[in-house]
Design a protein around this motif. Structure first.
Motif, PDB file in Angstrom:
ATOM      1  N   SER A   1      33.648  45.403  35.268  1.00  0.00           N
ATOM      2  CA  SER A   1      34.570  46.513  35.075  1.00  0.00           C
ATOM      3  C   SER A   1      34.553  47.011  33.634  1.00  0.00           C
ATOM      4  O   SER A   1      34.638  46.207  32.694  1.00  0.00           O
ATOM      5  CB  SER A   1      35.992  46.086  35.441  1.00  0.00           C
TER       6      SER A   1
ATOM      7  N   HIS B   1      34.905  49.722  40.589  1.00  0.00           N
ATOM      8  CA  HIS B   1      35.600  49.471  39.337  1.00  0.00           C
ATOM      9  C   HIS B   1      36.189  50.767  38.774  1.00  0.00           C
ATOM     10  O   HIS B   1      35.638  51.851  38.947  1.00  0.00           O
ATOM     11  CB  HIS B   1      34.637  48.869  38.306  1.00  0.00           C
TER      12      HIS B   1
ATOM     13  N   GLN C   1      43.274  43.902  44.477  1.00  0.00           N
ATOM     14  CA  GLN C   1      42.489  42.730  44.835  1.00  0.00           C
ATOM     15  C   GLN C   1      41.317  43.061  45.743  1.00  0.00           C
ATOM     16  O   GLN C   1      40.270  42.419  45.689  1.00  0.00           O
ATOM     17  CB  GLN C   1      43.395  41.700  45.521  1.00  0.00           C
TER      18      GLN C   1
ATOM     19  N   LYS D   1      41.807  42.890  38.059  1.00  0.00           N
ATOM     20  CA  LYS D   1      42.117  42.841  39.487  1.00  0.00           C
ATOM     21  C   LYS D   1      43.505  43.385  39.773  1.00  0.00           C
ATOM     22  O   LYS D   1      43.737  44.043  40.793  1.00  0.00           O
ATOM     23  CB  LYS D   1      41.999  41.402  40.000  1.00  0.00           C
TER      24      LYS D   1
ATOM     25  N   GLU E   1      43.032  47.280  39.433  1.00  0.00           N
ATOM     26  CA  GLU E   1      42.199  47.906  40.459  1.00  0.00           C
ATOM     27  C   GLU E   1      42.640  47.550  41.878  1.00  0.00           C
ATOM     28  O   GLU E   1      42.312  48.273  42.821  1.00  0.00           O
ATOM     29  CB  GLU E   1      40.735  47.468  40.257  1.00  0.00           C
TER      30      GLU E   1
ATOM     31  N   ASP F   1      39.633  39.358  33.563  1.00  0.00           N
ATOM     32  CA  ASP F   1      39.337  39.599  34.982  1.00  0.00           C
ATOM     33  C   ASP F   1      40.614  39.660  35.811  1.00  0.00           C
ATOM     34  O   ASP F   1      40.726  40.471  36.745  1.00  0.00           O
ATOM     35  CB  ASP F   1      38.417  38.498  35.512  1.00  0.00           C
TER      36      ASP F   1
END
Length: 698
Positions: free
Chosen positions: A381, A405, A400, A395, A398, A391
């Motif tokens: 991403s 991305h 799950q 998540k 964005e 990360d």
């Protein structure tokens, strides 16, 4: 009169000789050290942020280490030694007693006034004779006097007396400056007599042999070997050869990282026991199951490497891209050092990929540069390049189950309340961390396309084999910017400079016929400025890097590069104002190449890639229309017919309407050498033949 060439026995002139030679070496070296650097990294501004990453001290230490290498310690030591030698020679010059030849002065020797007559001189000489005659005086042991000294003193007194009283001797003194007539003189050679003394010849030859037979060939050979040892990308030739062997048409992004690990520079970095020290620990960290960016094939590649140096270099690079903490200060330092080396090696790989012309490896090279600068795995991403993003936070932003991305632009286009809801909270970002991330995002130099077209300078259409310009009009619009003004259509035009405006034709300044409105509303001539964007915000990279934009054309059907990249590091208009706010100026990028030799339509994909940030790239399909030369001639003839003469009523009406008088046409249309001019100052994009603007593809 005779002359005598002697060597500098007292060392009176030798310091001057050494001082001159030392200065010839020291002063130029001093200039090279003090001269302001013109490197892009030393002249660009910086993105303002107080974010400090983990191990910021190690990153800064590696930066300082790299700067020490670039400053060339040997050159500094040479300059210091040079100035020390020069200071010593100046000291010798000041304190060394130098015997100089004084003008012969009989009055001073006798101790009489220059106004004294001959009788007064004779009386004074008689009194001196009573004192200094060798029969009257005895040597003084306290003064270390000898009989010879006394005799020489009396002879000098007598000679001086006769120079003032004896007619013949006086003539010698008046004519030659000495009672004995013409005198011999000596010329001192600035070399110690020790060099030419009998018995020292073999040592002199030995020194000359060492200088000319050993030292000089060594210096020349070292310079030559050093210049041939590196490529123009400043990468070892051996490293370029290793990377060349790793090149494949279907190479993956992770494969490029593996190819870079073959660089010989890593052998200098991991000398001796360092190649295996901590290798098992690094591999264990990289091979952990929770490291998701590595595939099984990538893990297998690492296991198959037999060379310990390359194996550790590859493991360190993957640890750097994954921002893996190795729990060891020395290993973490090596991780950041390896990344800086790999970025330089990637330039060699890019050159190799461009020579083959395959699109996939070329794009992979630029993507690898982005990943190394931002310490982000490829295909990860782009949000990870923002401060404090991990990360887990990506998540959360964005979703799950999201498969695509978010780019930084997409994230910043969300309302602030929505951004906060997704990124701020327990286990996510704090308010301060969120503010740091947003502050950096709003300063990223996102270059957005406004218009792209082909043109030939001074022509209405593009003919076969002509020199074509790809003109890119774009604006810097940082992510999250609101109230972006619409583009002024006049800024999208590309006006050709006048034929006599050589500086504009060579790209040294703006065209004379290009004017802008000043503060007072009057037209002023535009100036061509060289504006640099801020240095790449790369807190994990152990070196400064100035962003570069690469523009090239590709044949998407064949997967080949059609026109090699043109690289842009500076722009002609300010990007930010004094307050740090974006100016939204339309920047102009141009690249020139030769058109195909046949008539037809040629569709390309234009790629505009930034080597420093993920997700700021653009691509656009664009068609090049190649027209028949006969059509170009017909259009030129139509322009000549339709343009009214300045002496006609139509010409005067046009002058009233446009404010410009039409150019006067020749009165003999049959004369092929007439200097008829067509209006070629218009934008090539104004005609349907060359206006190839299309929508930007996401």
């Amino acid at each position: 009169m005779s002359s005598d060439y002697t060597y500098d026995e007292q060392g009176q002139f030798f310091p001057f000789f050494i001082l001159t030679l030392t200065g010839l070496v020291t002063f130029p070296l001093t200039y090279t050290l003090l001269r302001p650097s013109k490197d892009l990294e030393n002249t660009a501004p910086r993105i303002q942020s107080d974010f400090k990453p983990q191990h910021a001290d190690l990153v800064n230490a590696q930066k300082r280490k790299r700067l020490r290498k670039e400053r060339r310690i040997k050159r500094i030591i040479t300059v210091v030694v040079g100035y020390a030698v020069m200071a010593w020679m100046i000291y010798l010059i000041l304190i060394t007693a130098r015997t100089t030849t004084k003008a012969y002065d009989p009055y001073d020797i006798l101790g009489v006034s220059r106004s004294a007559d001959e009788k007064a001189i004779s009386r004074h000489y008689k009194r001196l004779s009573l004192v200094y005659h060798p029969d009257k005086i005895r040597p003084d042991p306290a003064k270390n006097e000898t009989i010879e000294d006394l005799n020489e003193r009396f002879v000098e007194l007598t000679k001086a007396y006769k120079a003032l009283t004896d007619e013949e001797i006086r003539n010698n003194y008046l004519q030659y400056g000495h009672p004995d007539g013409k005198q011999s003189f000596s010329i001192g050679i600035a070399l110690p007599k020790l060099i030419v003394m009998e018995g020292n010849g073999k040592y002199v030859l030995l020194v000359y042999g060492a200088l000319l037979g050993v030292l000089l060939p060594y210096i020349v050979g070292k310079w030559w070997y050093g210049s041939q040892r590196y490529t123009k990308e400043r990468v070892l030739v051996a490293s370029a050869g290793n990377i060349f062997q790793e090149y494949k048409e279907d190479i993956t992004d992770q494969g490029i990282i593996s190819a870079l690990s073959s660089g010989e520079e890593f052998k200098d970095m991991l000398k001796g026991s360092r190649s295996e020290a901590g290798l098992a620990k690094v591999e264990k960290k990289v091979m952990a199951e929770d490291i998701s960016f590595l595939s099984d094939a990538d893990r297998e590649t690492l296991k198959k490497l037999d060379n310990a140096t390359r194996r550790k270099a590859l493991a360190l690079l993957w640890a750097y891209l994954g921002r893996i903490d190795l729990d060891d200060a020395s290993l973490n330092a090596e991780k950041y050092e390896a990344a800086a080396i790999a970025l330089g090696l990637n330039e060699a790989y890019t050159a190799i990929a461009l020579s083959f012309g395959n699109l996939r490896p070329i794009l992979g090279a630029f993507l690898t540069s982005q990943s190394l600068i931002q310490a982000v795995p490829t295909k990860s991403s782009p949000l990870l390049q923002l401060p404090n993003f991990t990360d887990a936070i990506v998540k959360s932003v964005e979703g799950q189950d999201s498969k695509d991305h978010y780019s930084v632009q997409k994230f910043m286009s969300l309302p602030d309340a929505e951004r906060r809801r997704r990124a701020v909270g327990p286990g996510l970002l704090t308010d301060k961390q969120y503010t740091q991330a947003i502050g950096v995002a709003q300063q990223l130099p996102a270059l957005e396309l406004s218009k792209v077209f082909f043109k030939v300078m001074g022509e209405k259409v593009i003919t076969p084999s002509s020199l074509v310009q790809l003109v890119v009009k774009a604006r810097f619009i940082p992510p999250g910017t609101t109230n972006v003004p619409t583009v002024n259509e006049l800024d999208l035009e590309d006006i050709d400079p006048d034929d006599d405006d050589l500086d504009a034709l060579m790209g040294r300044k703006a065209a004379k016929n290009r004017a802008v409105k000043g503060v007072d509303g009057k037209s002023v001539e535009a100036k061509l400025e060289k504006v640099q964007p801020p240095l790449a915000h790369a807190p994990f990279l152990a070196r400064d890097h100035s962003p570069r934009w690469h523009v090239f054309l590709a044949d998407a059907k064949q997967g080949k590069m059609a026109v090699p990249p043109f690289t842009f590091t500076t722009f002609d208009k300010p990007i930010f104002d004094e307050a740090g706010k974006p100016t939204f100026n339309v920047q102009t990028l141009k690249m020139q190449f030769q058109a195909p030799p046949q008539v037809g339509d040629f569709t390309f994909v234009m790629h505009m890639l930034c080597d420093s940030y993920l997700g700021l790239d653009s691509k656009q399909e664009i068609t090049l229309h190649i027209e028949d030369p006969a059509k170009a001639a017909a259009l030129e003839e139509e322009d000549d017919i339709s343009e009214p003469d300045e002496d006609s009523i139509a010409g005067q009406m046009q002058a009233l309407k446009t404010g410009q008088s039409p150019k006067k046409k020749a009165r003999k249309p049959s004369d092929s050498s007439s200097e008829e001019e067509s209006d070629t100052d218009g934008d090539a994009g104004d005609t349907s033949d060359t206006n190839t603007e299309t929508d930007v593809e996401d």
